[in-house]
Motif scaffolding. Structure first.
Motif, mmCIF file in Angstrom:
data_model
loop_
_atom_site.group_PDB
_atom_site.id
_atom_site.type_symbol
_atom_site.label_atom_id
_atom_site.label_comp_id
_atom_site.label_asym_id
_atom_site.label_seq_id
_atom_site.Cartn_x
_atom_site.Cartn_y
_atom_site.Cartn_z
ATOM 1 N N UNK A 1 0.645 -1.279 0.155
ATOM 2 C CA UNK A 1 0.172 0.164 -0.134
ATOM 3 C C UNK A 1 0.918 1.274 0.051
ATOM 4 N N UNK A 2 1.982 1.130 0.268
ATOM 5 C CA UNK A 2 2.891 2.336 0.319
ATOM 6 C C UNK A 2 4.393 2.128 -0.068
ATOM 7 N N UNK A 3 4.543 1.495 -1.517
ATOM 8 C CA UNK A 3 5.841 0.993 -1.988
ATOM 9 C C UNK A 3 6.958 2.183 -1.933
ATOM 10 N N UNK A 4 6.605 3.253 -2.095
ATOM 11 C CA UNK A 4 7.369 4.382 -2.071
ATOM 12 C C UNK A 4 7.942 4.970 -0.616
ATOM 13 N N UNK A 5 7.325 4.127 0.399
ATOM 14 C CA UNK A 5 7.965 4.424 1.866
ATOM 15 C C UNK A 5 8.497 3.347 2.194
ATOM 16 N N UNK A 6 8.119 2.246 1.972
ATOM 17 C CA UNK A 6 8.278 0.807 2.502
ATOM 18 C C UNK A 6 9.175 -0.179 1.622
ATOM 19 N N UNK A 7 10.076 -0.694 2.202
ATOM 20 C CA UNK A 7 10.709 -1.658 0.633
ATOM 21 C C UNK A 7 11.677 -2.596 1.677
ATOM 22 N N UNK A 8 12.551 -3.365 0.952
ATOM 23 C CA UNK A 8 13.530 -4.131 1.191
ATOM 24 C C UNK A 8 14.282 -3.974 2.541
#
Length: 173
Positions: A57-64
């Motif tokens: 839902x927030x791929x620009x803020x959460x990642x690997x």
């Protein structure tokens, strides 16, 4: 009529970074609760579920990298093989990021089985790393948290979505 099969999409507000940090911290606390017996066997991996939610839902803020750090913290808290959860969470985050557009099309009830497969894959990675480290096979109950995580996904997802819902005029008054 072409869109009859698609769920009604709601427009969500961008979430603050502090909401993500608080949700991940609470998930880590839930994971580290001292449970025994059946409760421990059924307890889902809340950190993995939170990582999956934010990556979808927030791929620009959460990642690997976030998943890797949370995995290291989980490894330290569980006193497990260092990097075991970090590897599993990183792979799970990669899959969620790769398919985040696909997941966002579906409602939470249709997301749940797909999330369950990702949770199962993460547990399989933890099982393999544990076996390679010399641990014994934990038994068939090892995979039960994936099932409970799948069943809890609609509730968990709705809970994390609350801070993103726009306030209506009635809420302001």
């Amino acid at each position: 009529m072409a869109f009859a099969n698609h769920p009604k999409q709601e427009i969500l507000l961008p979430v603050k970074g502090s909401v993500i940090v608080v949700s991940l911290t609470l998930a880590l606390v839930l994971n580290l609760l001292p449970l025994k017996g059946l409760a421990m066997a059924l307890w889902p991996d809340f950190v993995a579920m939170a990582i999956l939610y934010w990556c979808i839902n927030q791929p620009q803020r959460a990642g690997i990298s976030m998943a890797f750090v949370m995995g290291l913290l989980t490894d330290i808290g569980n006193a497990s093989t260092f990097g075991q959860h970090a590897l599993a969470y990183s792979v799970m985050a990669f899959v969620a990021l790769a398919f985040h557009r696909r997941f966002s099309i579906f409602g939470v009830w249709k997301q749940a089985p797909q999330i369950g497969l990702i949770l199962l894959a993460g547990q399989f990675i933890m099982l393999l790393t544990g076996l390679l480290d010399g641990s014994q096979f934990p038994g068939r109950d090892f995979f039960l948290p994936s099932i409970t995580g799948t069943l809890l996904w609609p509730f968990f997802s709705s809970l994390l979505r609350m801070p993103q819902k726009p306030r209506s005029d009635n809420d302001v008054r």
